[in-house]
Design a protein around this motif. Structure first.
Motif, mmCIF file in Angstrom:
data_model
loop_
_atom_site.group_PDB
_atom_site.id
_atom_site.type_symbol
_atom_site.label_atom_id
_atom_site.label_comp_id
_atom_site.label_asym_id
_atom_site.label_seq_id
_atom_site.Cartn_x
_atom_site.Cartn_y
_atom_site.Cartn_z
ATOM 1 N N SER A 2 0.820 -1.210 0.000
ATOM 2 C CA SER A 2 0.000 0.000 0.000
ATOM 3 C C SER A 2 0.855 1.261 0.000
ATOM 4 O O SER A 2 2.043 1.226 0.238
ATOM 5 C CB SER A 2 -0.925 0.006 1.217
ATOM 6 N N GLY A 3 0.204 2.343 -0.251
ATOM 7 C CA GLY A 3 0.837 3.652 -0.147
ATOM 8 C C GLY A 3 2.013 3.806 -1.081
ATOM 9 O O GLY A 3 2.004 3.357 -2.207
ATOM 10 N N ASP A 4 3.072 4.439 -0.569
ATOM 11 C CA ASP A 4 4.231 4.746 -1.395
ATOM 12 C C ASP A 4 5.297 3.660 -1.334
ATOM 13 O O ASP A 4 6.403 3.855 -1.793
ATOM 14 C CB ASP A 4 4.826 6.086 -0.970
ATOM 15 N N GLY A 5 4.972 2.524 -0.772
ATOM 16 C CA GLY A 5 5.948 1.461 -0.663
ATOM 17 C C GLY A 5 6.715 1.515 0.640
ATOM 18 O O GLY A 5 7.419 0.578 0.982
ATOM 19 N N ASP A 6 6.625 2.614 1.364
ATOM 20 C CA ASP A 6 7.321 2.730 2.630
ATOM 21 C C ASP A 6 6.404 2.486 3.819
ATOM 22 O O ASP A 6 6.853 2.352 4.929
ATOM 23 C CB ASP A 6 7.951 4.113 2.772
ATOM 24 N N SER A 7 5.105 2.452 3.584
ATOM 25 C CA SER A 7 4.138 2.251 4.645
ATOM 26 C C SER A 7 3.307 1.009 4.325
ATOM 27 O O SER A 7 2.857 0.840 3.191
ATOM 28 C CB SER A 7 3.235 3.479 4.753
ATOM 29 N N HIS A 8 3.142 0.149 5.334
ATOM 30 C CA HIS A 8 2.453 -1.121 5.129
ATOM 31 C C HIS A 8 1.387 -1.325 6.202
ATOM 32 O O HIS A 8 1.648 -1.105 7.388
ATOM 33 C CB HIS A 8 3.444 -2.286 5.191
ATOM 34 N N ASN A 9 0.196 -1.749 5.783
ATOM 35 C CA ASN A 9 -0.874 -2.078 6.717
ATOM 36 C C ASN A 9 -0.795 -3.552 7.071
ATOM 37 O O ASN A 9 -0.646 -4.402 6.178
ATOM 38 C CB ASN A 9 -2.241 -1.774 6.103
ATOM 39 N N VAL A 10 -0.917 -3.836 8.367
ATOM 40 C CA VAL A 10 -0.804 -5.196 8.881
ATOM 41 C C VAL A 10 -2.033 -5.491 9.736
ATOM 42 O O VAL A 10 -2.377 -4.706 10.618
ATOM 43 C CB VAL A 10 0.475 -5.358 9.735
ATOM 44 N N ALA A 80 -12.491 -0.203 3.539
ATOM 45 C CA ALA A 80 -11.608 -0.567 4.650
ATOM 46 C C ALA A 80 -10.157 -0.374 4.204
ATOM 47 O O ALA A 80 -9.865 -0.410 3.000
ATOM 48 C CB ALA A 80 -11.856 -2.016 5.060
ATOM 49 N N PRO A 81 -9.246 -0.191 5.150
ATOM 50 C CA PRO A 81 -7.848 -0.052 4.767
ATOM 51 C C PRO A 81 -7.368 -1.272 3.974
ATOM 52 O O PRO A 81 -7.728 -2.405 4.291
ATOM 53 C CB PRO A 81 -7.106 0.041 6.101
ATOM 54 N N HIS A 82 -6.557 -1.039 2.954
ATOM 55 C CA HIS A 82 -5.949 -2.123 2.179
ATOM 56 C C HIS A 82 -4.876 -2.778 3.043
ATOM 57 O O HIS A 82 -4.013 -2.087 3.589
ATOM 58 C CB HIS A 82 -5.319 -1.563 0.903
ATOM 59 N N MET A 83 -4.928 -4.099 3.180
ATOM 60 C CA MET A 83 -3.940 -4.811 3.980
ATOM 61 C C MET A 83 -2.814 -5.344 3.102
ATOM 62 O O MET A 83 -3.053 -5.958 2.064
ATOM 63 C CB MET A 83 -4.594 -5.973 4.739
ATOM 64 N N ASP A 84 -1.584 -5.118 3.556
ATOM 65 C CA ASP A 84 -0.416 -5.659 2.882
ATOM 66 C C ASP A 84 -0.028 -7.006 3.470
ATOM 67 O O ASP A 84 0.488 -7.870 2.755
ATOM 68 C CB ASP A 84 0.759 -4.691 3.014
ATOM 69 N N PHE A 85 -0.264 -7.163 4.779
ATOM 70 C CA PHE A 85 0.066 -8.396 5.482
ATOM 71 C C PHE A 85 -1.091 -8.753 6.407
ATOM 72 O O PHE A 85 -1.652 -7.872 7.061
ATOM 73 C CB PHE A 85 1.335 -8.230 6.332
ATOM 74 N N VAL A 86 -1.416 -10.049 6.473
ATOM 75 C CA VAL A 86 -2.415 -10.551 7.416
ATOM 76 C C VAL A 86 -1.779 -11.733 8.135
ATOM 77 O O VAL A 86 -1.382 -12.714 7.504
ATOM 78 C CB VAL A 86 -3.720 -10.981 6.707
ATOM 79 N N CYS A 98 -10.998 -17.718 6.295
ATOM 80 C CA CYS A 98 -10.840 -16.265 6.376
ATOM 81 C C CYS A 98 -11.517 -15.606 5.186
ATOM 82 O O CYS A 98 -11.618 -16.206 4.120
ATOM 83 C CB CYS A 98 -9.357 -15.892 6.353
ATOM 84 N N PRO A 99 -11.955 -14.388 5.361
ATOM 85 C CA PRO A 99 -12.516 -13.677 4.215
ATOM 86 C C PRO A 99 -11.439 -13.467 3.153
ATOM 87 O O PRO A 99 -10.256 -13.509 3.449
ATOM 88 C CB PRO A 99 -12.985 -12.350 4.795
ATOM 89 N N ILE A 100 -11.846 -13.239 1.942
ATOM 90 C CA ILE A 100 -10.901 -12.929 0.884
ATOM 91 C C ILE A 100 -10.517 -11.470 1.047
ATOM 92 O O ILE A 100 -11.381 -10.586 1.072
ATOM 93 C CB ILE A 100 -11.508 -13.184 -0.504
ATOM 94 N N TRP A 101 -9.237 -11.221 1.169
ATOM 95 C CA TRP A 101 -8.779 -9.863 1.421
ATOM 96 C C TRP A 101 -8.491 -9.162 0.113
ATOM 97 O O TRP A 101 -7.758 -9.680 -0.717
ATOM 98 C CB TRP A 101 -7.532 -9.878 2.308
ATOM 99 N N PRO A 102 -9.060 -7.988 -0.095
ATOM 100 C CA PRO A 102 -8.791 -7.232 -1.322
ATOM 101 C C PRO A 102 -7.297 -6.966 -1.475
ATOM 102 O O PRO A 102 -6.602 -6.710 -0.498
ATOM 103 C CB PRO A 102 -9.551 -5.920 -1.109
ATOM 104 N N GLY A 103 -6.809 -7.061 -2.679
ATOM 105 C CA GLY A 103 -5.415 -6.749 -2.944
ATOM 106 C C GLY A 103 -4.451 -7.883 -2.668
ATOM 107 O O GLY A 103 -3.252 -7.712 -2.772
ATOM 108 N N GLN A 104 -4.938 -9.024 -2.307
ATOM 109 C CA GLN A 104 -4.116 -10.212 -2.060
ATOM 110 C C GLN A 104 -2.913 -9.938 -1.144
ATOM 111 O O GLN A 104 -1.772 -9.972 -1.581
ATOM 112 C CB GLN A 104 -3.642 -10.812 -3.377
#
Length: 171
Positions: A2-10, A80-86, A98-104
Protein backbone atom coordinates in the motif's frame (compact mmCIF):
# COMPACT_ATOMS: atom_id res chain seq x y z
CA UNK A 1 2.10 -2.95 -1.05
CA UNK A 2 0.00 0.00 0.00
CA UNK A 3 0.84 3.65 -0.15
CA UNK A 4 4.23 4.75 -1.40
CA UNK A 5 5.95 1.46 -0.66
CA UNK A 6 7.32 2.73 2.63
CA UNK A 7 4.14 2.25 4.64
CA UNK A 8 2.45 -1.12 5.13
CA UNK A 9 -0.87 -2.08 6.72
CA UNK A 10 -0.80 -5.20 8.88
CA UNK A 11 -3.81 -7.07 10.27
CA UNK A 12 -3.38 -9.44 13.22
CA UNK A 13 -6.19 -12.00 13.43
CA UNK A 14 -7.29 -14.24 16.27
CA UNK A 15 -10.55 -15.78 17.32
CA UNK A 16 -11.60 -13.52 20.19
CA UNK A 17 -9.47 -10.43 19.47
CA UNK A 18 -8.99 -9.89 23.20
CA UNK A 19 -5.29 -10.54 23.92
CA UNK A 20 -2.63 -11.70 21.41
CA UNK A 21 -3.87 -9.79 18.37
CA UNK A 22 -4.53 -6.70 20.50
CA UNK A 23 -1.02 -6.82 22.01
CA UNK A 24 0.48 -7.21 18.52
CA UNK A 25 -1.52 -4.25 17.19
CA UNK A 26 -0.55 -2.01 20.11
CA UNK A 27 3.13 -2.95 19.99
CA UNK A 28 3.52 -2.55 16.22
CA UNK A 29 1.77 0.83 16.33
CA UNK A 30 4.17 1.98 19.07
CA UNK A 31 7.24 1.54 16.88
CA UNK A 32 8.88 4.87 16.08
CA UNK A 33 9.63 4.33 12.37
CA UNK A 34 5.92 4.44 11.41
CA UNK A 35 6.58 2.13 8.45
CA UNK A 36 3.66 -0.03 9.58
CA UNK A 37 0.08 0.63 10.61
CA UNK A 38 -1.30 -2.29 12.58
CA UNK A 39 -4.87 -3.41 13.09
CA UNK A 40 -6.38 -6.40 14.87
CA UNK A 41 -9.62 -8.32 14.62
CA UNK A 42 -11.25 -11.62 15.47
CA UNK A 43 -13.41 -14.20 13.75
CA UNK A 44 -15.66 -14.33 16.84
CA UNK A 45 -14.71 -11.26 18.88
CA UNK A 46 -15.60 -11.34 22.54
CA UNK A 47 -16.38 -7.63 22.62
CA UNK A 48 -13.88 -6.75 25.35
CA UNK A 49 -10.11 -6.57 25.62
CA UNK A 50 -8.62 -8.86 28.26
CA UNK A 51 -7.65 -6.77 31.32
CA UNK A 52 -4.36 -8.69 31.68
CA UNK A 53 -3.44 -7.73 28.10
CA UNK A 54 -4.18 -4.08 28.89
CA UNK A 55 -2.08 -4.33 32.06
CA UNK A 56 0.88 -5.77 30.13
CA UNK A 57 0.64 -3.02 27.52
CA UNK A 58 0.46 -0.30 30.15
CA UNK A 59 3.43 -1.85 31.99
CA UNK A 60 5.38 -1.73 28.72
CA UNK A 61 4.53 1.96 28.46
CA UNK A 62 2.24 1.50 25.45
CA UNK A 63 -0.98 3.34 24.79
CA UNK A 64 -4.20 1.36 25.13
CA UNK A 65 -6.36 4.21 23.82
CA UNK A 66 -8.77 3.07 21.14
CA UNK A 67 -8.06 -0.64 21.53
CA UNK A 68 -11.22 -2.69 21.17
CA UNK A 69 -12.32 -6.21 20.32
CA UNK A 70 -13.77 -6.18 16.79
CA UNK A 71 -14.77 -8.47 13.95
CA UNK A 72 -12.60 -9.13 10.94
CA UNK A 73 -15.67 -8.19 8.89
CA UNK A 74 -14.71 -4.53 9.47
CA UNK A 75 -11.63 -5.07 7.30
CA UNK A 76 -13.27 -7.01 4.47
CA UNK A 77 -15.68 -4.34 3.25
CA UNK A 78 -15.28 -1.67 0.58
CA UNK A 79 -13.53 1.38 1.99
CA UNK A 80 -11.61 -0.57 4.65
CA UNK A 81 -7.85 -0.05 4.77
CA UNK A 82 -5.95 -2.12 2.18
CA UNK A 83 -3.94 -4.81 3.98
CA UNK A 84 -0.42 -5.66 2.88
CA UNK A 85 0.07 -8.40 5.48
CA UNK A 86 -2.41 -10.55 7.42
CA UNK A 87 -1.06 -12.66 10.28
CA UNK A 88 -3.09 -15.17 12.28
CA UNK A 89 -1.74 -15.36 15.83
CA UNK A 90 -3.73 -18.25 17.28
CA UNK A 91 -4.36 -21.80 16.17
CA UNK A 92 -8.13 -21.35 16.04
CA UNK A 93 -7.97 -18.51 13.54
CA UNK A 94 -5.51 -20.38 11.32
CA UNK A 95 -7.98 -23.25 10.88
CA UNK A 96 -10.96 -21.04 10.13
CA UNK A 97 -12.07 -19.83 6.74
CA UNK A 98 -10.84 -16.27 6.38
CA UNK A 99 -12.52 -13.68 4.22
CA UNK A 100 -10.90 -12.93 0.88
CA UNK A 101 -8.78 -9.86 1.42
CA UNK A 102 -8.79 -7.23 -1.32
CA UNK A 103 -5.42 -6.75 -2.94
CA UNK A 104 -4.12 -10.21 -2.06
CA UNK A 105 -2.05 -9.42 1.05
CA UNK A 106 0.79 -11.67 2.11
CA UNK A 107 -0.38 -14.02 4.86
CA UNK A 108 1.30 -16.18 7.47
CA UNK A 109 0.45 -18.00 10.67
CA UNK A 110 2.38 -16.88 13.74
CA UNK A 111 1.09 -19.08 16.58
CA UNK A 112 1.31 -17.96 20.19
CA UNK A 113 0.01 -19.72 23.29
CA UNK A 114 -3.33 -18.38 24.48
CA UNK A 115 -2.69 -16.30 27.60
CA UNK A 116 -6.42 -15.74 28.10
CA UNK A 117 -6.88 -19.50 28.48
CA UNK A 118 -4.07 -19.88 31.02
CA UNK A 119 -5.19 -20.99 34.46
CA UNK A 120 -3.29 -20.07 37.57
CA UNK A 121 -2.89 -17.39 40.20
CA UNK A 122 -2.98 -13.73 39.19
CA UNK A 123 0.81 -13.63 39.49
CA UNK A 124 1.16 -16.69 37.23
CA UNK A 125 -1.32 -15.24 34.72
CA UNK A 126 0.57 -11.97 34.63
CA UNK A 127 3.86 -13.82 34.06
CA UNK A 128 2.28 -15.86 31.25
CA UNK A 129 0.86 -12.74 29.56
CA UNK A 130 4.27 -11.05 29.85
CA UNK A 131 5.97 -14.06 28.27
CA UNK A 132 3.53 -14.17 25.34
CA UNK A 133 3.93 -10.41 24.87
CA UNK A 134 7.73 -10.84 24.85
CA UNK A 135 7.37 -13.46 22.08
CA UNK A 136 5.03 -11.21 20.07
CA UNK A 137 7.40 -8.27 20.45
CA UNK A 138 10.40 -10.35 19.33
CA UNK A 139 8.60 -11.65 16.24
CA UNK A 140 7.38 -8.19 15.25
CA UNK A 141 10.87 -6.76 15.77
CA UNK A 142 12.32 -9.33 13.37
CA UNK A 143 9.54 -8.72 10.84
CA UNK A 144 9.82 -4.93 10.91
CA UNK A 145 13.57 -5.19 10.35
CA UNK A 146 13.32 -7.37 7.25
CA UNK A 147 14.63 -5.66 4.12
CA UNK A 148 11.18 -5.49 2.50
CA UNK A 149 12.32 -3.45 -0.50
CA UNK A 150 15.10 -5.86 -1.44
CA UNK A 151 13.17 -9.14 -1.03
CA UNK A 152 11.12 -10.48 -3.91
CA UNK A 153 7.62 -11.70 -3.11
CA UNK A 154 8.59 -15.39 -2.78
CA UNK A 155 11.57 -14.65 -0.54
CA UNK A 156 9.46 -12.37 1.64
CA UNK A 157 6.72 -15.01 1.91
CA UNK A 158 9.31 -17.58 2.96
CA UNK A 159 10.68 -15.24 5.64
CA UNK A 160 7.27 -14.41 7.14
CA UNK A 161 6.34 -18.12 7.10
CA UNK A 162 9.62 -18.93 8.88
CA UNK A 163 8.75 -16.38 11.55
CA UNK A 164 5.74 -18.52 12.44
CA UNK A 165 7.77 -21.72 12.62
CA UNK A 166 11.16 -20.62 13.93
CA UNK A 167 11.74 -16.90 14.38
CA UNK A 168 15.51 -17.38 14.69
CA UNK A 169 15.70 -18.61 11.07
CA UNK A 170 13.83 -15.60 9.70
CA UNK A 171 16.15 -12.95 11.13
Amino acid sequence: MSGDGDSHNVLFLCTGNSARSIMAEAYMNSLPAQRFKAYSAGSHPGGTVNPHALDVLRTAGLSVDGLRSKSWDEFAVPGAPHMDFVFTVCDNAAGEVCPIWPGQPMTAHWPFSDPAGFEGSDTEKRAFFLDVFRQIRARIDIFTNLPLRSLDKLALQRRIDELGRDPAKAS
